[in-house]
Design a protein around this motif. Structure first.
Motif, PDB file in Angstrom:
ATOM      1  N   PHE A  60     -78.436 -11.073  -2.318  1.00 41.59           N
ATOM      2  CA  PHE A  60     -78.968 -11.637  -3.850  1.00 41.59           C
ATOM      3  C   PHE A  60     -78.167 -13.017  -3.762  1.00 41.59           C
ATOM      4  N   PRO A  61     -78.643 -13.887  -2.815  1.00 43.22           N
ATOM      5  CA  PRO A  61     -78.148 -15.250  -2.664  1.00 43.22           C
ATOM      6  C   PRO A  61     -78.149 -15.976  -4.159  1.00 43.22           C
ATOM      7  N   SER A  62     -79.155 -15.705  -4.861  1.00 42.93           N
ATOM      8  CA  SER A  62     -79.145 -16.428  -6.003  1.00 42.93           C
ATOM      9  C   SER A  62     -78.316 -16.286  -7.369  1.00 42.93           C
ATOM     10  N   ILE A  63     -77.553 -15.206  -7.021  1.00 45.43           N
ATOM     11  CA  ILE A  63     -76.382 -14.658  -7.871  1.00 45.43           C
ATOM     12  C   ILE A  63     -74.921 -15.160  -7.475  1.00 45.43           C
ATOM     13  N   SER A  64     -74.402 -15.992  -8.578  1.00 43.94           N
ATOM     14  CA  SER A  64     -73.085 -16.508  -8.116  1.00 43.94           C
ATOM     15  C   SER A  64     -72.029 -15.269  -8.125  1.00 43.94           C
ATOM     16  N   HIS A  65     -71.125 -14.956  -7.023  1.00 38.63           N
ATOM     17  CA  HIS A  65     -70.375 -14.044  -7.008  1.00 38.63           C
ATOM     18  C   HIS A  65     -68.851 -14.274  -6.424  1.00 38.63           C
ATOM     19  N   ALA A 109     -71.178  -3.076   1.136  1.00 38.21           N
ATOM     20  CA  ALA A 109     -71.205  -3.187  -0.138  1.00 38.21           C
ATOM     21  C   ALA A 109     -71.353  -4.962  -0.479  1.00 38.21           C
ATOM     22  N   GLU A 110     -70.017  -5.288   0.218  1.00 35.32           N
ATOM     23  CA  GLU A 110     -69.911  -6.762   0.056  1.00 35.32           C
ATOM     24  C   GLU A 110     -70.956  -7.633   0.907  1.00 35.32           C
ATOM     25  N   ALA A 111     -71.603  -7.048   1.743  1.00 34.33           N
ATOM     26  CA  ALA A 111     -72.647  -7.913   2.620  1.00 34.33           C
ATOM     27  C   ALA A 111     -74.053  -7.700   1.442  1.00 34.33           C
ATOM     28  N   ILE A 112     -74.148  -6.857   0.895  1.00 37.46           N
ATOM     29  CA  ILE A 112     -75.452  -6.559  -0.070  1.00 37.46           C
ATOM     30  C   ILE A 112     -75.152  -7.658  -1.012  1.00 37.46           C
ATOM     31  N   VAL A 113     -73.949  -8.123  -1.734  1.00 35.09           N
ATOM     32  CA  VAL A 113     -73.610  -9.155  -2.658  1.00 35.09           C
ATOM     33  C   VAL A 113     -73.935 -10.435  -2.111  1.00 35.09           C
ATOM     34  N   GLU A 136     -76.309   2.185  -3.339  1.00 34.53           N
ATOM     35  CA  GLU A 136     -77.528   2.304  -4.387  1.00 34.53           C
ATOM     36  C   GLU A 136     -77.318   1.876  -5.587  1.00 34.53           C
ATOM     37  N   GLY A 137     -76.209   2.355  -6.159  1.00 28.97           N
ATOM     38  CA  GLY A 137     -75.807   1.902  -7.674  1.00 28.97           C
ATOM     39  C   GLY A 137     -75.479   0.468  -7.738  1.00 28.97           C
ATOM     40  N   LEU A 138     -75.021  -0.040  -6.712  1.00 24.35           N
ATOM     41  CA  LEU A 138     -74.529  -1.545  -6.846  1.00 24.35           C
ATOM     42  C   LEU A 138     -76.095  -2.373  -6.709  1.00 24.35           C
ATOM     43  N   ILE A 139     -76.839  -1.874  -5.844  1.00 25.21           N
ATOM     44  CA  ILE A 139     -78.303  -2.584  -5.787  1.00 25.21           C
ATOM     45  C   ILE A 139     -78.909  -2.429  -6.962  1.00 25.21           C
ATOM     46  N   ASN A 140     -78.902  -1.322  -7.637  1.00 25.28           N
ATOM     47  CA  ASN A 140     -79.634  -1.209  -9.006  1.00 25.28           C
ATOM     48  C   ASN A 140     -79.072  -2.236 -10.131  1.00 25.28           C
ATOM     49  N   ILE A 141     -77.742  -2.343 -10.166  1.00 27.48           N
ATOM     50  CA  ILE A 141     -76.925  -3.237 -11.213  1.00 27.48           C
ATOM     51  C   ILE A 141     -77.353  -4.813 -10.658  1.00 27.48           C
ATOM     52  N   LEU A 142     -77.318  -5.054  -9.261  1.00 25.11           N
ATOM     53  CA  LEU A 142     -77.809  -6.328  -9.085  1.00 25.11           C
ATOM     54  C   LEU A 142     -78.999  -6.760  -9.233  1.00 25.11           C
ATOM     55  N   GLY A 143     -80.013  -5.749  -9.061  1.00 25.21           N
ATOM     56  CA  GLY A 143     -81.385  -5.977  -9.387  1.00 25.21           C
ATOM     57  C   GLY A 143     -81.814  -6.272 -10.989  1.00 25.21           C
ATOM     58  N   GLY A 144     -81.177  -5.444 -11.681  1.00 23.33           N
ATOM     59  CA  GLY A 144     -81.027  -5.871 -13.204  1.00 23.33           C
ATOM     60  C   GLY A 144     -80.552  -7.111 -13.416  1.00 23.33           C
TER      61      GLY A 144
END
Length: 414
Positions: free
Chosen positions: A331-336, A323-327, A257-265
């Motif tokens: 969020f495919p528009s964010i380079s990682h 967590a890796e799958a979430i990234v 959940e913390g990871l999702i919040n940061i990626l969303g921001g």
């Protein structure tokens, strides 16, 4: 009073010196001489006191001159400098028309999540000291409630903030000199602390996460619910972490959940930048330009680094792979770049070794059949945390790691 026939006998009654005869010329002379001697003695004492005071004034002036000379020597010494204005002066930025080849951190704002952890504090240090071209390093310290803030001790030590010179004015000093002051020394200029900003954040609060990710170009996510392979609630006996883990284990996970919040921001922040660019009639076709650094670096754990075990939050390796799958997928528009770190070993693995990368397959580790020898060989992979911090920062500008998942190590031990 009976009047005498001799006038001087009447005077005798009122004379303050009855044993002296006022009618005798010799007695009068003796009295006058005694008075003159007393006056001369007083004058001599006054003169002696004046000479002593003058000597003290001369000595005080000599001491003042010595103090002035010592202060001048201290000001010119290269060991320290009290010129904070010179230290904190931000260097002028070069023009935006400079041609850059490849990804760059120049004039970028980088957010380090989990900056008060052991790895996060080292990542912050490496960014500040090896990339002075960065506009700002935002160190986000995760906390659970005001009463359980874990503090900034580790971060303060790593970035070198404790190397300064502190002074406290005496209580009897003038008001402008009575306050405590902290001054930077000359050797601290290379620390680039003027580029550092520290913020507190509850990673499970989406509003706070959107606030700290505003205008951020890249993020290195080092936050975790675990201290090695143990949950922090157990490893540190932190009541707040323990209550959160037991009361709501699936709603209070920093890894998910913390990871999702940061990626969303971060996603919202980059979309806002695109909108502003379009309003300004600029041609923007993607959230990242050709010279922009990778937007998100996730620090994960290799499947064989710590082994698999059950936690209040779920299966350890399962949480990492989720967590890796979430990234990658949500969020495919964010380079990682996803870095699966091998086991950290700071005591028996040297720093500054060559970093080895191995591409990771898309399948989950449970779907890959490995023999016991292969598992053993991979479990021998180790890395010093300082090299792990170097790998995390380099992933921002390494084009070969963009949108890839790799396992990272520097040595084989065990």
């Amino acid at each position: 009073l009976v009047k005498s026939k001799q006038p001087w006998q009447n005077l005798k009654t009122f004379c303050p010196f009855p044993d002296r005869r006022v009618h005798s010329n010799n007695s009068v002379l003796q009295f006058a001489a005694s008075s003159n001697e007393d006056d001369n003695s007083v004058d001599d004492n006054d003169k002696s006191s004046n000479d002593e005071a003058e000597a003290l004034r001369s000595k005080a002036e000599e001491l003042r001159d010595q103090i002035r000379k010592m202060e001048e020597q201290l000001e010119s010494s290269s060991l320290r400098s009290n010129n904070n204005e010179e230290y904190i002066k931000i260097p002028e930025k070069d023009g935006d028309d400079d041609i850059m080849d490849g990804k760059s951190l120049k004039n970028k704002r980088v957010l380090v999540v989990g900056a008060n952890g052991r790895l996060g504090s080292m990542v912050t240090r490496y960014l500040l000291r090896n990339h002075p071209e960065v506009e700002e390093v935002v160190a986000a310290v995760h906390y659970v409630g005001q009463a359980t803030t874990r503090g900034y001790g580790r971060l303060s030590y790593e970035v070198g903030a404790e190397d300064g010179v502190g002074t406290i004015g005496a209580a009897w000093s003038p008001e402008e000199e009575r306050n405590a002051r902290f001054e930077f020394s000359d050797e601290m200029k290379s620390y680039n602390l003027q580029n550092l900003r520290v913020v507190e954040v509850e990673l499970l609060d989406p509003i706070q996460c959107r606030t700290i990710t505003e205008d951020v170009d890249s993020i290195i996510f080092c936050a975790t619910d675990f201290d090695g392979n143990r949950p922090k609630a157990i490893a540190s006996l932190n009541a707040a972490f323990l209550f959160r883990a037991l009361a709501s284990p699936t709603k209070g996970r920093v890894e998910i959940e913390g990871l999702i919040n940061i990626l969303g921001g971060l996603k919202e922040s980059k979309q806002n930048k695109v909108r502003l660019a379009r309003y300004s009639n600029e041609d923007v076709s993607a959230t990242d330009g050709s010279n922009d650094p990778t937007s998100f670096v996730l620090i994960s754990s290799a499947p064989t680094a710590l082994g698999n075990f059950e936690t209040p939050f779920g299966e350890f390796n399962g949480l990492k792979r989720q967590a890796e799958a979430i990234v990658k997928n949500d969020f495919p528009s964010i380079s990682h770049a996803i870095l699966q770190m091998s086991k950290f070993e700071d005591n028996f693995v040297d720093e500054s070794l060559d970093i080895t990368y191995e591409n990771v397959l898309d399948q989950q580790p449970s779907e890959i059949e490995m023999d016991s020898d292969e598992v053993y060989q991979k479990s021998r992979r180790k890395i010093n945390r300082r090299d792990a911090a170097r790998a995390a920062v380099n992933a921002l500008v390494d084009e070969t790691l963009a949108n890839n998942s790799v396992e990272v190590w520097t040595a084989l031990r065990g």
